[in-house]
Design a protein around this motif. Structure first.
Motif, PDB file in Angstrom:
ATOM      1  N   GLU A  47      11.640 -23.100 -16.642  1.00 11.57           N
ATOM      2  CA  GLU A  47      12.076 -22.475 -17.906  1.00 11.57           C
ATOM      3  C   GLU A  47      10.858 -22.162 -18.785  1.00 11.57           C
ATOM      4  OE1 GLU A  47      15.223 -24.904 -19.276  1.00 11.57           O
ATOM      5  OE2 GLU A  47      15.692 -23.610 -20.976  1.00 11.57           O
ATOM      6  N   HIS A  48       9.933 -23.122 -18.866  1.00 16.85           N
ATOM      7  CA  HIS A  48       8.724 -22.880 -19.658  1.00 16.85           C
ATOM      8  C   HIS A  48       7.919 -21.717 -19.071  1.00 16.85           C
ATOM      9  CE1 HIS A  48       8.490 -26.028 -22.736  1.00 16.85           C
ATOM     10  NE2 HIS A  48       9.214 -26.761 -21.915  1.00 16.85           N
ATOM     11  N   CYS A  49       7.828 -21.694 -17.759  1.00 19.52           N
ATOM     12  CA  CYS A  49       7.053 -20.637 -17.102  1.00 19.52           C
ATOM     13  C   CYS A  49       7.672 -19.264 -17.390  1.00 19.52           C
ATOM     14  CB  CYS A  49       7.009 -20.929 -15.603  1.00 19.52           C
ATOM     15  SG  CYS A  49       6.128 -19.706 -14.665  1.00 19.52           S
ATOM     16  N   ALA A  51       5.152 -21.634 -10.783  1.00 18.33           N
ATOM     17  CA  ALA A  51       6.099 -22.209 -11.751  1.00 18.33           C
ATOM     18  C   ALA A  51       5.529 -23.486 -12.366  1.00 18.33           C
ATOM     19  CB  ALA A  51       7.417 -22.525 -11.055  1.00 18.33           C
ATOM     20  N   ALA A  52       4.576 -24.090 -11.658  1.00 24.17           N
ATOM     21  CA  ALA A  52       4.018 -25.373 -12.095  1.00 24.17           C
ATOM     22  C   ALA A  52       3.011 -25.228 -13.243  1.00 24.17           C
ATOM     23  CB  ALA A  52       3.351 -26.060 -10.907  1.00 24.17           C
ATOM     24  N   ARG A  53       2.846 -24.022 -13.765  1.00 20.46           N
ATOM     25  CA  ARG A  53       1.933 -23.806 -14.907  1.00 20.46           C
ATOM     26  C   ARG A  53       2.776 -23.354 -16.100  1.00 20.46           C
ATOM     27  NH1 ARG A  53      -3.381 -23.546 -12.648  1.00 20.46           N
ATOM     28  NH2 ARG A  53      -3.273 -23.191 -10.408  1.00 20.46           N
ATOM     29  N   PRO A  54       3.192 -24.281 -16.951  1.00 16.89           N
ATOM     30  CA  PRO A  54       4.184 -23.935 -17.985  1.00 16.89           C
ATOM     31  C   PRO A  54       3.627 -23.276 -19.246  1.00 16.89           C
ATOM     32  CG  PRO A  54       3.741 -26.303 -17.994  1.00 16.89           C
ATOM     33  CD  PRO A  54       2.963 -25.734 -16.854  1.00 16.89           C
ATOM     34  N   LEU A  91      -5.117 -24.211 -21.066  1.00 15.50           N
ATOM     35  CA  LEU A  91      -3.662 -24.399 -21.129  1.00 15.50           C
ATOM     36  C   LEU A  91      -2.949 -23.847 -19.889  1.00 15.50           C
ATOM     37  CD1 LEU A  91      -2.895 -23.595 -24.875  1.00 15.50           C
ATOM     38  CD2 LEU A  91      -2.736 -25.814 -23.733  1.00 15.50           C
ATOM     39  N   GLY A  92      -3.687 -23.157 -19.035  1.00 18.81           N
ATOM     40  CA  GLY A  92      -3.102 -22.665 -17.785  1.00 18.81           C
ATOM     41  C   GLY A  92      -3.100 -23.710 -16.692  1.00 18.81           C
ATOM     42  N   PHE A  93      -3.317 -24.971 -17.039  1.00 15.85           N
ATOM     43  CA  PHE A  93      -3.414 -26.026 -16.009  1.00 15.85           C
ATOM     44  C   PHE A  93      -2.110 -26.159 -15.224  1.00 15.85           C
ATOM     45  CE2 PHE A  93      -0.980 -29.650 -17.789  1.00 15.85           C
ATOM     46  CZ  PHE A  93      -0.806 -29.229 -19.094  1.00 15.85           C
ATOM     47  N   LYS A  94      -2.274 -26.644 -13.980  1.00 15.40           N
ATOM     48  CA  LYS A  94      -1.114 -26.799 -13.078  1.00 15.40           C
ATOM     49  C   LYS A  94      -0.644 -28.240 -13.098  1.00 15.40           C
ATOM     50  CE  LYS A  94      -1.793 -26.748  -8.606  1.00 15.40           C
ATOM     51  NZ  LYS A  94      -2.061 -26.281  -7.242  1.00 15.40           N
ATOM     52  N   ILE A  95       0.665 -28.401 -13.153  1.00 20.01           N
ATOM     53  CA  ILE A  95       1.217 -29.754 -13.132  1.00 20.01           C
ATOM     54  C   ILE A  95       1.387 -30.206 -11.692  1.00 20.01           C
ATOM     55  CG2 ILE A  95       3.235 -31.153 -13.738  1.00 20.01           C
ATOM     56  CD1 ILE A  95       3.218 -29.790 -16.379  1.00 20.01           C
ATOM     57  N   THR A  96       0.613 -31.212 -11.334  1.00 19.64           N
ATOM     58  CA  THR A  96       0.658 -31.749  -9.970  1.00 19.64           C
ATOM     59  C   THR A  96       1.044 -33.234  -9.982  1.00 19.64           C
ATOM     60  OG1 THR A  96      -1.092 -30.201  -9.327  1.00 19.64           O
ATOM     61  CG2 THR A  96      -0.677 -32.041  -7.831  1.00 19.64           C
TER      62      THR A  96
END
Ligand code: C5P
Length: 283
Positions: free
Chosen positions: A35-37, A142-145, A252-257
Motif C-alpha cells: 500500500e505504501h509503495c 514493493a519492499a521499498r515503501p 529513503l528508498g531503502f529496501k525492507i529486508t
C-alpha cells in the motif's frame, strides 16, 4: 513518455519473518508495504512526473495472500485513478519480473496514454498509441515503501532524454571486501574494492520496454540457472550491452529486508520522525 510501473511483490519475505508474504507486512500505521509503495507511485503521478499508462503488480502464488493484496491494489487504483493489473509471480525475482513484463506489454499495447491524440490527422507525428512509439517501464520493489517523488522524476527525466536503462543509486558507506571460502567454514579476505567507485542501486529502475523484454529473454536463455543471480533488471541490460545511466537515489528508498529495516520504517512513520526537517531525514 508513456510509462507502465511494474511492482514486484511476490517475495516470501523469509528474512523478515513477518508470518505473511513481505508485501502484506503491515507498518506501524496499519498499512501494508504494498500500500505504501502504491502510494508513492500515486504521489509521483499526482506531481506530474509520470505519464502513467497503468500499474502491473506481481503477487505471491499463495491464494490467500494474493487475494488480500489484490484488494489493496484495487483500492489504491480506485483512489489514485489508475488501472492496476495483478499477475502471479515466480520462484525468483527475475521470474516475477518476466511474468510482470507480459502484463506490462499487454497494458502498453492496449491503452493509449491520457491525452494521446486519437484523432490525429493522417501523416501527423506518431501518437502515443503508435506501436513504434517508445514505451517506458519502471520496475519497482514493493519492499521499498518510501521512495520520494524526486527519484521517480530523476528516472523518468533520464528516460525522456533517450536513456534505455536508468537506475537510482546512492554511495556505499561501508568498506567492501571480496572473500574466499564459504560459511560454515572460515572466510578469508581476498581484496578490498575502491569504495569511491561503488554505488548501491535502488528501484524504481527505468527502461525502454522493448529493450528490457529482449534483455530478459536473452538473460533467461543464456543463464539457464541464472534467475537467482539476476538481482536487479539493470543486470540483464548490462549483459545485453546497453549503457545504464545512474541518477541520484535517496536514503529513503531503502529496501525492507530484515526486522531492523522494519523498525526503521516504523520509526520514520512516528510523529517525531515526521517532524524532522528534510535535511535531518537525509543525513
Ligand atoms: O528478496 P528481494 O530483496 O530480492 O526482493 C525484492 C523485491 O522482489 C520484493 O518486492 C519482492 O516481493 C520481489 N520478489 C518477487 N518474486 C520473487 C522474489 C522477490 O516479486 N520470487
Amino acid at each position: 513518455m508513456r510509462t507502465t510501473v511494474l511492482i514486484v511483490a511476490a517475495g516470501s519475505g523469509s528474512r523478515l519473518k513477518a508470518g505473511v508474504p513481505k508485501a502484506l507486512a503491515p507498518l506501524a500505521d496499519g498499512r501494508t508495504l504494498l500500500e505504501h509503495c502504491l502510494e508513492s507511485v500515486a504521489a509521483a503521478q499526482a506531481a506530474g512526473v509520470l505519464e502513467l499508462n497503468a500499474v502491473a503488480v506481481v503477487l505471491p502464488a499463495d491464494p490467500e495472500a494474493a487475494a488480500a493484496l489484490e484488494q489493496v491494489c484495487r483500492a489504491a487504483g480506485d483512489r489514485a485513478g489508475f488501472t492496476v493489473r495483478c499477475v502471479p509471480g515466480g520462484a525468483e525475482r527475475a521470474d516475477s519480473v518476466r511474468a510482470g513484463l507480459a502484463a506490462v506489454r499487454a497494458l502498453a499495447d492496449a491503452e493509449p496514454a491520457a491525452g494521446a491524440d486519437t484523432d490525429a490527422e493522417p501523416g501527423a507525428e506518431p501518437g502515443a498509441d503508435d506501436p513504434d512509439t517508445p514505451h517506458a517501464v519502471l520496475v519497482h520493489d514493493a519492499a521499498r515503501p518510501f521512495v520520494p517523488v524526486a527519484v521517480f522524476q530523476a528516472v523518468a527525466t533520464a528516460l525522456g532524454k533517450g536513456a534505455a536503462a536508468v537506475v537510482p543509486a546512492v554511495p556505499v558507506v561501508d568498506t567492501i571486501k571480496t572473500v574466499t571460502g564459504a560459511a560454515p567454514g572460515p572466510e578469508w579476505v581476498s581484496g578490498t574494492l575502491d569504495r569511491a567507485g561503488l554505488r548501491a542501486v535502488q528501484t524504481p529502475q527505468g527502461f525502454d520496454l522493448t529493450a528490457l523484454e529482449a534483455a530478459h529473454r536473452r538473460a533467461g536463455s543464456e543463464v539457464p540457472a541464472g534467475a537467482a543471480a539476476l538481482t536487479d533488471d539493470a543486470m540483464a541490460m548490462e549483459a545485453a550491452g546497453h549503457p545504464v545511466e545512474l541518477v541520484p537515489g535517496d536514503p529513503l528508498g531503502f529496501k525492507i529486508t530484515t526486522r531492523l529495516d522494519l523498525m526503521l520504517a516504523n520509526a520514520l512513520l512516528a510523529p517525531a520522525a515526521a517532524a524532522l526537517s528534510p535535511q535531518e531525514q537525509h543525513p
